[in-house]
Design an enzyme around this catalytic site. Structure first.
Site, PDB file in Angstrom:
ATOM      1  N   ASP A 131       1.041  -1.323  -0.043  1.00  0.00           N
ATOM      2  CA  ASP A 131       0.003   0.038  -0.044  1.00  0.00           C
ATOM      3  C   ASP A 131       1.018   1.234   0.101  1.00  0.00           C
ATOM      4  O   ASP A 131       1.830   1.209   0.518  1.00  0.00           O
ATOM      5  CB  ASP A 131      -0.834  -0.044   1.187  1.00  0.00           C
ATOM      6  CG  ASP A 131      -2.048  -0.986   1.250  1.00  0.00           C
ATOM      7  OD1 ASP A 131      -1.951  -1.910   0.249  1.00  0.00           O
ATOM      8  OD2 ASP A 131      -2.617  -1.178   2.340  1.00  0.00           O
ATOM      9  N   ARG A 181      -0.767  -0.868  -8.746  1.00  0.00           N
ATOM     10  CA  ARG A 181      -2.207  -0.753  -8.200  1.00  0.00           C
ATOM     11  C   ARG A 181      -2.330   0.721  -8.167  1.00  0.00           C
ATOM     12  O   ARG A 181      -1.776   1.478  -7.459  1.00  0.00           O
ATOM     13  CB  ARG A 181      -2.501  -1.281  -6.940  1.00  0.00           C
ATOM     14  CG  ARG A 181      -3.781  -1.109  -6.473  1.00  0.00           C
ATOM     15  CD  ARG A 181      -3.957  -0.873  -4.881  1.00  0.00           C
ATOM     16  NE  ARG A 181      -3.669  -2.232  -4.400  1.00  0.00           N
ATOM     17  CZ  ARG A 181      -3.390  -2.063  -3.091  1.00  0.00           C
ATOM     18  NH1 ARG A 181      -3.215  -1.089  -2.156  1.00  0.00           N
ATOM     19  NH2 ARG A 181      -3.216  -3.246  -2.400  1.00  0.00           N
TER      20      ARG A 181
HETATM   21  C1  LIG Z   1      -8.263  -2.077  -3.653  1.00  0.00           C
HETATM   22  C2  LIG Z   1      -7.875  -0.417  -3.365  1.00  0.00           C
HETATM   23  C3  LIG Z   1      -6.847  -0.384  -2.468  1.00  0.00           C
HETATM   24  C4  LIG Z   1      -6.303   1.012  -2.209  1.00  0.00           C
HETATM   25  N1  LIG Z   1      -5.108   1.141  -1.719  1.00  0.00           N
HETATM   26  C5  LIG Z   1      -4.742   2.427  -1.630  1.00  0.00           C
HETATM   27  C6  LIG Z   1      -3.449   2.693  -1.269  1.00  0.00           C
HETATM   28  O1  LIG Z   1      -2.548   1.936  -0.909  1.00  0.00           O
HETATM   29  N2  LIG Z   1      -3.097   4.056  -0.719  1.00  0.00           N
HETATM   30  C7  LIG Z   1      -4.149   5.143  -0.710  1.00  0.00           C
HETATM   31  O2  LIG Z   1      -3.827   6.146  -0.476  1.00  0.00           O
HETATM   32  N3  LIG Z   1      -5.322   4.498  -0.989  1.00  0.00           N
HETATM   33  C8  LIG Z   1      -5.768   3.559  -1.403  1.00  0.00           C
HETATM   34  N4  LIG Z   1      -7.065   3.009  -1.562  1.00  0.00           N
HETATM   35  C9  LIG Z   1      -7.931   4.095  -1.363  1.00  0.00           C
HETATM   36  C10 LIG Z   1      -8.326   5.125  -2.723  1.00  0.00           C
HETATM   37  O3  LIG Z   1      -7.176   5.850  -2.779  1.00  0.00           O
HETATM   38  C11 LIG Z   1      -9.513   5.865  -2.582  1.00  0.00           C
HETATM   39  O4  LIG Z   1      -9.467   6.716  -1.362  1.00  0.00           O
HETATM   40  C12 LIG Z   1     -10.805   5.369  -2.519  1.00  0.00           C
HETATM   41  O5  LIG Z   1     -10.798   3.966  -3.364  1.00  0.00           O
HETATM   42  C13 LIG Z   1     -11.983   6.013  -2.922  1.00  0.00           C
HETATM   43  O6  LIG Z   1     -11.737   6.594  -4.302  1.00  0.00           O
HETATM   44  P1  LIG Z   1     -12.514   6.086  -5.579  1.00  0.00           P
HETATM   45  O7  LIG Z   1     -11.600   5.729  -6.722  1.00  0.00           O
HETATM   46  O8  LIG Z   1     -13.556   5.028  -5.484  1.00  0.00           O
HETATM   47  O9  LIG Z   1     -13.366   7.207  -6.288  1.00  0.00           O
HETATM   48  P2  LIG Z   1     -14.148   8.301  -5.452  1.00  0.00           P
HETATM   49  O10 LIG Z   1     -14.363   9.607  -6.535  1.00  0.00           O
HETATM   50  O11 LIG Z   1     -13.747   8.591  -4.177  1.00  0.00           O
HETATM   51  O12 LIG Z   1     -15.698   7.331  -5.054  1.00  0.00           O
HETATM   52  C14 LIG Z   1     -16.389   6.901  -6.407  1.00  0.00           C
HETATM   53  C15 LIG Z   1     -17.813   6.462  -5.824  1.00  0.00           C
HETATM   54  O13 LIG Z   1     -17.355   5.181  -4.981  1.00  0.00           O
HETATM   55  C16 LIG Z   1     -18.058   5.310  -3.820  1.00  0.00           C
HETATM   56  N5  LIG Z   1     -17.359   5.264  -2.825  1.00  0.00           N
HETATM   57  C17 LIG Z   1     -15.798   5.465  -2.797  1.00  0.00           C
HETATM   58  N6  LIG Z   1     -15.481   5.535  -1.478  1.00  0.00           N
HETATM   59  C18 LIG Z   1     -16.515   5.007  -0.578  1.00  0.00           C
HETATM   60  C19 LIG Z   1     -16.747   4.967   0.881  1.00  0.00           C
HETATM   61  N7  LIG Z   1     -15.623   4.915   1.340  1.00  0.00           N
HETATM   62  N8  LIG Z   1     -17.978   4.757   1.322  1.00  0.00           N
HETATM   63  C20 LIG Z   1     -19.065   4.373   0.291  1.00  0.00           C
HETATM   64  N9  LIG Z   1     -18.975   4.604  -0.917  1.00  0.00           N
HETATM   65  C21 LIG Z   1     -17.599   5.114  -1.532  1.00  0.00           C
HETATM   66  C22 LIG Z   1     -19.086   6.356  -4.187  1.00  0.00           C
HETATM   67  O14 LIG Z   1     -20.189   6.010  -4.725  1.00  0.00           O
HETATM   68  C23 LIG Z   1     -18.177   7.258  -4.801  1.00  0.00           C
HETATM   69  O15 LIG Z   1     -19.212   8.193  -5.560  1.00  0.00           O
HETATM   70  C24 LIG Z   1      -7.396   1.992  -2.235  1.00  0.00           C
HETATM   71  C25 LIG Z   1      -8.588   1.719  -2.871  1.00  0.00           C
HETATM   72  C26 LIG Z   1      -8.955   0.534  -3.489  1.00  0.00           C
HETATM   73  C27 LIG Z   1     -10.180   0.231  -4.082  1.00  0.00           C
END
Ligand SMILES: Cc1cc2nc3c(=O)[nH]c(=O)nc-3n(C[C@H](O)[C@H](O)[C@H](O)COP(=O)(O)OP(=O)(O)OC[C@H]3O[C@@H](n4cnc5c(N)ncnc54)[C@H](O)[C@@H]3O)c2cc1C
Length: 304
Positions: A131, A181
């Site tokens: 991560d 990732r």
């Molecule tokens: C498999 C995986 C690994 C990750 N690893 C890291 C990492 O190593 N470092 C790091 O900084 N971040 C990590 N993240 C988190 C990432 O950076 C985002 O903060 C998170 O995924 C929300 O961004 P999004 O791409 O879903 O888009 P967004 O624009 O935030 O969300 C898009 C849509 O997804 C849904 N959604 C998103 N988050 C939520 C929530 N918490 N609750 C409910 N609905 C939600 C909503 O419908 C929203 O409209 C990871 C995410 C995933 C999926």
């Protein structure tokens, strides 16, 4: 934006963390995002997912540990997880944070712990996903990732689209053949380091995603953003990139409605499944991503 910053600030408060992690009031609410307190809980989730054609990466919760014995215990916990996955014949990976392996305390001890885990993973033919934490850790994380890749070739690293530097980092990973990732980024970062507007982050995500799909080594697209997911599928189809040349990743509990659709359409999906007692910072980042989650929590607390 202000609410998000407040929640991310609270995520770093140690006293609040101690109180929340021992509070019986809040614990039940974490169940949406966290498989449970034990490895067995996470493995049970994993076997249900695998029955539906969904892969898993296991996250043993914990970060910014404050002693080296804690860091060693994290390593031991992950080694146990790798061995259990192997016994089950699961195709899961494990996801680790370097501050959980002691990066704040000693670079050498952290490296030794991660090396031990990577060696065991290589022996079992498994991949470790690293991560990405806040921007102060990026250089140290990537240095270790390069060494691990050269020695074991079984590592994938998270790159955050909100960081202004990530275009260069993605190029370096593509050149070295290191799997990435791609995520948007979940920490509180200053404007000098990270794009602040969602539109800028999304634009950079789509740009980096296309670079990775064309040049990356088996990239993972970690997002719940339906527009971006649709764009990834369209781009891959147009460029004749096979659906098994990359995978989508999502966090456990966020988009249960979408999960089964990926396998049905012939795409690969891996869910990030956290388990363990140290859930507070992870949970707070999930709240910060969507204010509606906070309202749900407050309503439950008010009901007592
Ligand atoms: C498999 C995986 C690994 C990750 N690893 C890291 C990492 O190593 N470092 C790091 O900084 N971040 C990590 N993240 C988190 C990432 O950076 C985002 O903060 C998170 O995924 C929300 O961004 P999004 O791409 O879903 O888009 P967004 O624009 O935030 O969300 C898009 C849509 O997804 C849904 N959604 C998103 N988050 C939520 C929530 N918490 N609750 C409910 N609905 C939600 C909503 O419908 C929203 O409209 C990871 C995410 C995933 C999926």
């Amino acid at each position: 934006m202000i609410l998000r910053s407040c929640l991310l600030f609270l995520a770093r408060q140690k006293a609040l963390r101690r109180w929340m992690e021992t509070s019986s009031l809040v614990r039940p609410l974490t169940a949406r995002f966290i498989a449970g307190p034990t490895l067995d809980d996470a493995l049970a989730v994993g076997s249900r997912l695998e029955r539906d054609g969904i892969m898993m990466t296991l996250d043993r919760l914990g970060e910014n540990v404050s002693s080296l014995p804690e860091a060693e215990a994290s390593c031991e916990g992950y080694i146990e997880a790798l061995r259990r996955l192997d016994q089950l014949g699961s195709n899961a990976t494990v996801s680790i944070k370097l501050t959980q392996f002691g990066l704040d305390l000693s670079a050498d001890a952290c490296r030794a712990n991660v090396w031990r885990l990577a060696e065991e993973a290589a022996r079992l033919g498994r991949t470790i996903e690293i991560d990405m934490e806040s921007s102060e850790y990026v250089d140290r994380t990537l240095r270790l990732v390069f060494d691990l890749h050269e020695r074991f070739g079984n590592v994938r690293v998270a790159i955050q689209a909100y960081l202004r530097r990530s275009g260069r980092d993605v190029e370096r990973m593509c050149d070295a053949g290191i799997p990435v990732r791609l995520c948007k980024g979940a920490y509180l970062e200053p404007a000098a380091a990270a794009f602040q507007a969602k539109s800028e982050v999304d634009r950079n995500y789509v740009h980096l995603m296309k670079v990775l799909l064309e040049r990356g080594a088996y990239p993972a697209l970690a997002t719940h953003d339906e527009k971006i997911i649709a764009e990834a599928k369209r781009f891959a189809r147009d460029k004749q990139i096979a659906p098994d040349a990359f995978e989508f990743q999502m966090l456990y509990g966020i988009r249960r409605d979408l999960e089964r659709q990926f396998a049905a359409e012939g795409y690969r999906l891996r869910l990030y499944v956290p388990y363990g007692q140290a859930w507070y910072p992870y949970f707070m980042r999930r709240l910060a991503e969507r204010p509606a989650n906070l309202l749900f929590l407050l309503r439950h607390l008010a009901r007592g």
